[in-house]
Structures are given as structure tokens and as C-alpha cells.
Scaffold this motif. Structure first.
Motif, PDB file in Angstrom:
ATOM      1  N   PHE A 203       0.996  -1.314  -0.024  1.00 31.85           N
ATOM      2  CA  PHE A 203       0.079  -0.085   0.110  1.00 31.85           C
ATOM      3  C   PHE A 203       0.842   1.237  -0.088  1.00 31.85           C
ATOM      4  O   PHE A 203       2.006   1.185   0.473  1.00 31.85           O
ATOM      5  N   HIS A 204       0.217   2.302  -0.664  1.00 35.39           N
ATOM      6  CA  HIS A 204       1.073   3.549  -0.552  1.00 35.39           C
ATOM      7  C   HIS A 204       0.396   4.810  -0.040  1.00 35.39           C
ATOM      8  O   HIS A 204      -0.755   4.773   0.322  1.00 35.39           O
ATOM      9  N   GLY A 205       1.328   5.631   0.131  1.00 40.90           N
ATOM     10  CA  GLY A 205       0.753   6.876   0.882  1.00 40.90           C
ATOM     11  C   GLY A 205       1.889   7.987   0.528  1.00 40.90           C
ATOM     12  O   GLY A 205       2.880   7.787   0.081  1.00 40.90           O
ATOM     13  N   PRO A 206       1.623   9.513   0.978  1.00 40.20           N
ATOM     14  CA  PRO A 206       2.422  10.562   0.707  1.00 40.20           C
ATOM     15  C   PRO A 206       3.744  10.133   1.725  1.00 40.20           C
ATOM     16  O   PRO A 206       3.791   9.967   2.698  1.00 40.20           O
ATOM     17  N   ALA A 207       4.899  10.334   0.853  1.00 39.42           N
ATOM     18  CA  ALA A 207       6.265  10.421   1.452  1.00 39.42           C
ATOM     19  C   ALA A 207       6.346  11.586   2.078  1.00 39.42           C
ATOM     20  O   ALA A 207       5.903  12.804   1.560  1.00 39.42           O
ATOM     21  N   GLY A 208       7.300  11.776   3.229  1.00 42.35           N
ATOM     22  CA  GLY A 208       7.445  13.202   3.509  1.00 42.35           C
ATOM     23  C   GLY A 208       8.658  13.040   4.780  1.00 42.35           C
ATOM     24  O   GLY A 208       9.096  12.056   5.125  1.00 42.35           O
ATOM     25  N   HIS A 209       8.604  14.255   5.310  1.00 40.83           N
ATOM     26  CA  HIS A 209       9.624  14.426   6.530  1.00 40.83           C
ATOM     27  C   HIS A 209       9.066  14.084   7.617  1.00 40.83           C
ATOM     28  O   HIS A 209       7.998  14.239   7.981  1.00 40.83           O
ATOM     29  N   ALA A 210       9.685  13.044   8.253  1.00 43.91           N
ATOM     30  CA  ALA A 210       9.380  12.565   9.611  1.00 43.91           C
ATOM     31  C   ALA A 210       9.105  13.275  10.780  1.00 43.91           C
ATOM     32  O   ALA A 210       8.809  12.856  11.772  1.00 43.91           O
ATOM     33  N   SER A 211       9.408  14.686  10.799  1.00 42.11           N
ATOM     34  CA  SER A 211       9.524  15.457  11.930  1.00 42.11           C
ATOM     35  C   SER A 211       7.737  15.940  12.055  1.00 42.11           C
ATOM     36  O   SER A 211       7.628  16.405  13.025  1.00 42.11           O
ATOM     37  N   ARG A 212       7.072  15.634  11.095  1.00 44.85           N
ATOM     38  CA  ARG A 212       5.511  16.103  11.206  1.00 44.85           C
ATOM     39  C   ARG A 212       4.644  15.192  11.250  1.00 44.85           C
ATOM     40  O   ARG A 212       5.012  13.900  11.240  1.00 44.85           O
ATOM     41  N   VAL A 213       3.443  15.454  11.889  1.00 46.06           N
ATOM     42  CA  VAL A 213       2.473  14.247  11.906  1.00 46.06           C
ATOM     43  C   VAL A 213       2.038  13.944  10.676  1.00 46.06           C
ATOM     44  O   VAL A 213       2.242  14.716   9.739  1.00 46.06           O
ATOM     45  N   THR A 214       1.605  12.724  10.623  1.00 48.02           N
ATOM     46  CA  THR A 214       1.287  12.024   9.097  1.00 48.02           C
ATOM     47  C   THR A 214      -0.162  11.989   8.961  1.00 48.02           C
ATOM     48  O   THR A 214      -1.006  11.895   9.936  1.00 48.02           O
ATOM     49  N   PRO A 215      -0.569  12.337   7.694  1.00 49.48           N
ATOM     50  CA  PRO A 215      -1.899  12.246   7.279  1.00 49.48           C
ATOM     51  C   PRO A 215      -2.507  10.724   7.398  1.00 49.48           C
ATOM     52  O   PRO A 215      -1.690   9.929   7.608  1.00 49.48           O
ATOM     53  N   ALA A 216      -3.800  10.761   7.521  1.00 52.80           N
ATOM     54  CA  ALA A 216      -4.617   9.663   7.527  1.00 52.80           C
ATOM     55  C   ALA A 216      -4.337   8.351   6.460  1.00 52.80           C
ATOM     56  O   ALA A 216      -4.510   7.325   7.114  1.00 52.80           O
ATOM     57  N   HIS A 217      -4.144   8.717   5.484  1.00 49.37           N
ATOM     58  CA  HIS A 217      -3.627   7.933   4.374  1.00 49.37           C
ATOM     59  C   HIS A 217      -1.973   7.915   4.157  1.00 49.37           C
ATOM     60  O   HIS A 217      -2.014   7.023   3.320  1.00 49.37           O
ATOM     61  N   ALA A 218      -1.507   7.977   5.188  1.00 46.13           N
ATOM     62  CA  ALA A 218      -0.018   7.767   5.041  1.00 46.13           C
ATOM     63  C   ALA A 218       0.390   6.221   5.411  1.00 46.13           C
ATOM     64  O   ALA A 218      -0.414   5.585   6.150  1.00 46.13           O
ATOM     65  N   ALA A 219       1.179   5.655   4.474  1.00 44.73           N
ATOM     66  CA  ALA A 219       1.753   4.272   4.640  1.00 44.73           C
ATOM     67  C   ALA A 219       1.860   3.750   5.895  1.00 44.73           C
ATOM     68  O   ALA A 219       1.169   2.741   6.455  1.00 44.73           O
ATOM     69  N   PRO A 220       2.594   4.352   6.847  1.00 49.05           N
ATOM     70  CA  PRO A 220       2.738   3.944   8.414  1.00 49.05           C
ATOM     71  C   PRO A 220       1.409   3.712   9.062  1.00 49.05           C
ATOM     72  O   PRO A 220       1.178   2.741   9.781  1.00 49.05           O
ATOM     73  N   ARG A 221       0.413   4.643   8.879  1.00 47.92           N
ATOM     74  CA  ARG A 221      -0.915   4.446   9.431  1.00 47.92           C
ATOM     75  C   ARG A 221      -1.843   3.506   8.845  1.00 47.92           C
ATOM     76  O   ARG A 221      -2.395   2.858   9.475  1.00 47.92           O
ATOM     77  N   LEU A 222      -1.598   3.098   7.489  1.00 44.40           N
ATOM     78  CA  LEU A 222      -2.108   2.249   6.877  1.00 44.40           C
ATOM     79  C   LEU A 222      -1.734   0.914   7.383  1.00 44.40           C
ATOM     80  O   LEU A 222      -2.362  -0.254   7.502  1.00 44.40           O
ATOM     81  N   LEU A 223      -0.521   1.025   7.785  1.00 40.05           N
ATOM     82  CA  LEU A 223       0.147  -0.400   8.455  1.00 40.05           C
ATOM     83  C   LEU A 223      -0.570  -0.666   9.650  1.00 40.05           C
ATOM     84  O   LEU A 223      -0.825  -1.925   9.943  1.00 40.05           O
ATOM     85  N   ALA A 224      -0.549   0.454  10.503  1.00 41.14           N
ATOM     86  CA  ALA A 224      -1.121   0.132  11.896  1.00 41.14           C
ATOM     87  C   ALA A 224      -2.419  -0.383  11.725  1.00 41.14           C
ATOM     88  O   ALA A 224      -3.017  -1.109  12.335  1.00 41.14           O
ATOM     89  N   ARG A 225      -3.264   0.364  10.707  1.00 42.11           N
ATOM     90  CA  ARG A 225      -4.628  -0.305  10.589  1.00 42.11           C
ATOM     91  C   ARG A 225      -4.563  -1.655  10.209  1.00 42.11           C
ATOM     92  O   ARG A 225      -5.586  -2.530  10.609  1.00 42.11           O
TER      93      ARG A 225
END
Length: 444
Positions: A203-225
Motif C-alpha cells: 500500500f502507498h501513501g505520501p512520503a515526507g519529512h518524519a518530523s511532522r504528524v502524518t496524514p490519515a492515508h500515510a503508509a505507516p498509518r495504513l500499516l497500523a490499521r
């Protein structure tokens, strides 16, 4: 005649000898062990044939002629074993030590101990000079622990003629076992297996700087789900023919509150509270054979600590219940459980076994166990693992898992397969050899 029979090696000695061959798979290198079995049978006058896709990983097919009054019966056993690296053993895993009334070593349960019982039975029948009703074929194979490509699958696909007219096959039980508090001694007869469907979900989501909170559709949050959706490894509960009969017979053997709880779970496999009185081990087994399972095992994500990955993949060990269940249906259920889009690749798709076959041969297996252990209860069971029994039904052969062992309450020996300190009681090995001998004498 009595002198000849007495001179045949017993199952304990045979198990020790087989364990001393290091047949760890990978790489396998089963040749020396297979040649040992070939020599043992050939010296007893039993016809043998080596069939190999890889000379270092051969298979042996032996045939003991019968009286021609029944179709041939197939016994099959693998000699490869899983690795022992990283495990702490009380005794060296390939020593075959005889200590404390046990034979110790990798393969004692899975499945050189069972092969020893088969060999002891064949050698005794040969020494007696009493042919069975039908030919007995023994297939000693390589590679079961790593897909069977040069073992049973090769035999089935390239040498099917060796199994002409075989109606029934008997192999390992895949570790199926229940304790139920030791109230009754249970003897599993495996009539069905779950099949492996290994997947890779991406699954895919927006990549970005890890210093910020991530959007709901970010890949790490999808992994958690996804991980949360599969937290217990199970999908929706289902009833199957094999599971229903198993629970019915278990309940009949355990009248009272336990039997009532088993019937309650049989009628509603979503009611896991019915299993609260069981041990955690038994409850997990019964839940595992009443639903497809999907366990995340390997996660691939990210290359740098301060970069949110835009893509994550998760390998999932899926196991489908026996019955009319498809890979596509399993994937659809998995996606629905996750609740978000993902790409799914099938890595491994195991062979589908037909439904359980109850009838005269199953009754024969159960009868052998009842006669050998009147206090024990034969039970039809489903194994969560896959064995070579998934392959022989492609030739129209009804296949069963039958590893007769006389075990007391306490240590669940079947849980020791693939584990450190794998071992088997001496009395259990000799009981198994006796049961195999009685099966060959009484078949069909």
C-alpha cells in the motif's frame, strides 16, 4: 520364525538411526538417510526403487507384495527436518540419544519417529512371511519441509504410475493434537488440512519529512490499521464438515460442562467464550480450525529514520480452511477487513484438498487405535499445517494423517515439532509400530 522376527530392529533403534542423519532442509542432503532406508528394506527382501529429480535429494519407493485381495495401500514419510540453528537443546539434536525413557533429536516427532514405526511394521510382516491383503507401498521422500518440489510433488507429477490403483494413503498428522485437560487420551486421525495461501500486500501513501504528524492515508498509518485488523490472526468464523464432526465426537467423549461447551462452539464458532474453560493452547487450536487465518510475518518499509516511507509491503501467512474456499474469496475478505485499498500478490498457493472421506478405511484406522488403546478416543481432526497429504489426492488417493502415539497427560509432544528438545517416549514409538503392523495386517 520367532528368531527371525526377534532379530528385526524395533522402532526405537530405527528412530535413533534415522535422527543421526542430519537432513536439515535447507539444504536437505537427504541422500544418505534415504540410502540407509533402501539398504534396510533391500536386505529384508523388499523391492525398492530410487527416484530423484536431484541426486542429492532422492526419494525411495518400496513395495511389499500383497495377496491381491485389496488395492495397494500407500504409506508416505519425509526424512528432511527443519533447522535447529538458534535453538537451545538439552541433548545434541542429531544424537538420537536415549535418555529418560525418550528418544531425543530433531525429527523424533516430525517425522522420523513415525517413519521408524512404518519401517518396523514392514520388516516384521516380511519376517513373518505373511503378505497383507494388498500391496503396501512405502514412499520415503525429501523436501516436505520446503515445498516438496523434489519430493512428493515430483513423484505425483512425474511418476504417478508408481501409485496406480492406490485407494488410500497414510502420512503424518501435521502436529494436530488436543489435550482437553487430559480427561481422555485422544488419538488424532487427520482427515483434512488447511492450505497455505501466502500473500504480499502493498500500500502507498505520501512520503515526507518524519518530523511532522502524518496524514490519515500515510503508509505507516495504513500499516497500523492492517496490523490492528489482523491482531489475532483470524478472519470470520466458519463451520466445516471436518470441524463439525470433530467437535461432535469430542463432545460425546466429554459429557458434562466441557462437552456442552464444545457443542456450543460447534453450533456458533463466533462464540469463543465457549472455550474459556479450555487451555489457551486448545482454545487457539479450535479457533484456528474454525476460520481462515492471516498472520503478518514480514514488513518491508523505509530506508531512513527521518523519512516517512511512501510504500510499505507486508507478507501474510494465510491458511484457508478445507472446503470450497477460493484464494480470490480469501483476498477479498482480507481487503474488506483492512478497510483500505492495497495491491495483493500471491506468493504461494497450496493445493486444495478434497473434503474429508469418512468410510471403511477411516473406520479401520479408528478401529486399530481402539484395539491398541481401549481407553483412548480416536478423533477426526483438521491440521493447521500443510503436509504431503495435500499432493496425493491429485491422483485420486484419499489421504489421512495417522501418527499413533501412546502419550500420557502432561507435555504435549506434538507441540515439539520444529521446537528445541524435540523428543518422543520409547513407549509411544513402540505403540506406533504396533498400530502400523495391525493396520497392514487388517487392511482393508
Amino acid at each position: 520364525m520367532s528368531h527371525t522376527v526377534a532379530s528385526t530392529p524395533d522402532a526405537v533403534t530405527l528412530a535413533q538411526q534415522l535422527i543421526r542423519f542430519d537432513t536439515t532442509n535447507p539444504p536437505g542432503h537427504e541422500a544418505a538417510c534415504v540410502r540407509f532406508v533402501e539398504s534396510l528394506l533391500s536386505d529384508a527382501g523388499i523391492a525398492t526403487r530410487i527416484v530423484a529429480k536431484d541426486p542429492e535429494r532422492p526419494n525411495l519407493v518400496a513395495r511389499l507384495p500383497g495377496r491381491g485381495e485389496a488395492p495397494p495401500l500407500l504409506l508416505h514419510a519425509h526424512v528432511d527436518v527443519v533447522p535447529t540453528a538458534g535453538q537451545d537443546w538439552t541433548h545434541p539434536p542429531f544424537s538420537g540419544d536415549l535418555r529418560d525413557g525418550h528418544v531425543w533429536g530433531r525429527g523424533a516427532i516430525d517425522m522420523k519417529g513415525s517413519l521408524a514405526g512404518m519401517l518396523a511394521a514392514l520388516l516384521r510382516l516380511t519376517a513373518y512371511g505373511t503378505p497383507p491383503a494388498g500391496d503396501v507401498i512405502l514412499a520415503v521422500v525429501s523436501d516436505e519441509e520446503n515445498g516438496s518440489a523434489v519430493g512428493a510433488r515430483y513423484l505425483v507429477q512425474e511418476h504417478a504410475h508408481l501409485f496406480d490403483r492406490v485407494a488410500y494413503a497414510v502420512g503424518e498428522d501435521g502436529g494436530a493434537g488436543l489435550e482437553l485437560g487430559g480427561r481422555r487420551r485422544l488419538h488424532p486421525i487427520v482427515v483434512a488440512e488447511k492450505r497455505a495461501v501466502w500473500l504480499r500486500a502493498t500500500f502507498h501513501g505520501p512520503a515526507g519529512h518524519a518530523s511532522r504528524v502524518t496524514p490519515a492515508h500515510a503508509a505507516p498509518r495504513l500499516l497500523a490499521r492492517l496490523l490492528n485488523a489482523l491482531d489475532d490472526g483470524g478472519l470470520g468464523p466458519r463451520s466445516t464438515e471436518a470441524g463439525t464432526r470433530m467437535l461432535t465426537e469430542l463432545a460425546a467423549a466429554h459429557p458434562g460442562p466441557l462437552g456442552e461447551a464444545l457443542l456450543r462452539f460447534r453450533d456458533d464458532p463466533a462464540d469463543t467464550a465457549a472455550l474459556d474453560a479450555l487451555s489457551e493452547r486448545d482454545a487457539r487450536y479450535l479457533c484456528s480450525v474454525s476460520r481462515h487465518t492471516a498472520n503478518p510475518t514480514v514488513i518491508r518499509a523505509g530506508t531512513k529514520t527521518n523519512v516517512v516511507p511512501g510504500e510499505i509491503s507486508v507478507d501474510i501467512d494465510g491458511r484457508l480452511l478445507p472446503g470450497p474456499f477460493t484464494t480470490d474469496g480469501f483476498i477479498a475478505e482480507l481487503k474488506d477487513r483492512a478497510g483500505f485499498p492495497m495491491d495483493v500478490e500471491v506468493l504461494v498457493e497450496g493445493e486444495e484438498m478434497p473434503g474429508p472421506v469418512f468410510g471403511p478405511f477411516y473406520d479401520r484406522l479408528a478401529g486399530v487405535l481402539r484395539a491398541a488403546d481401549p481407553d483412548g478416543i480416536p478423533v477426526p481432526m483438521v491440521t493447521t499445517a500443510s503436509t504431503d497429504a495435500r499432493l496425493f489426492p491429485q491422483l485420486g488417493i484419499a489421504s489421512y494423517g495417522f501418527m499413533p502415539l501412546l502419550l500420557g497427560a502432561g507435555l504435549p509432544y506434538r507441540d515439539l515439532l520444529h521446537a528445541p528438545d524435540e523428543r518422543v517416549p520409547v513407549q509411544a514409538l513402540r505403540f506406533g509400530a504396533h498400530c502400523f503392523e495391525q493396520l497392514l495386517l487388517s487392511y482393508p
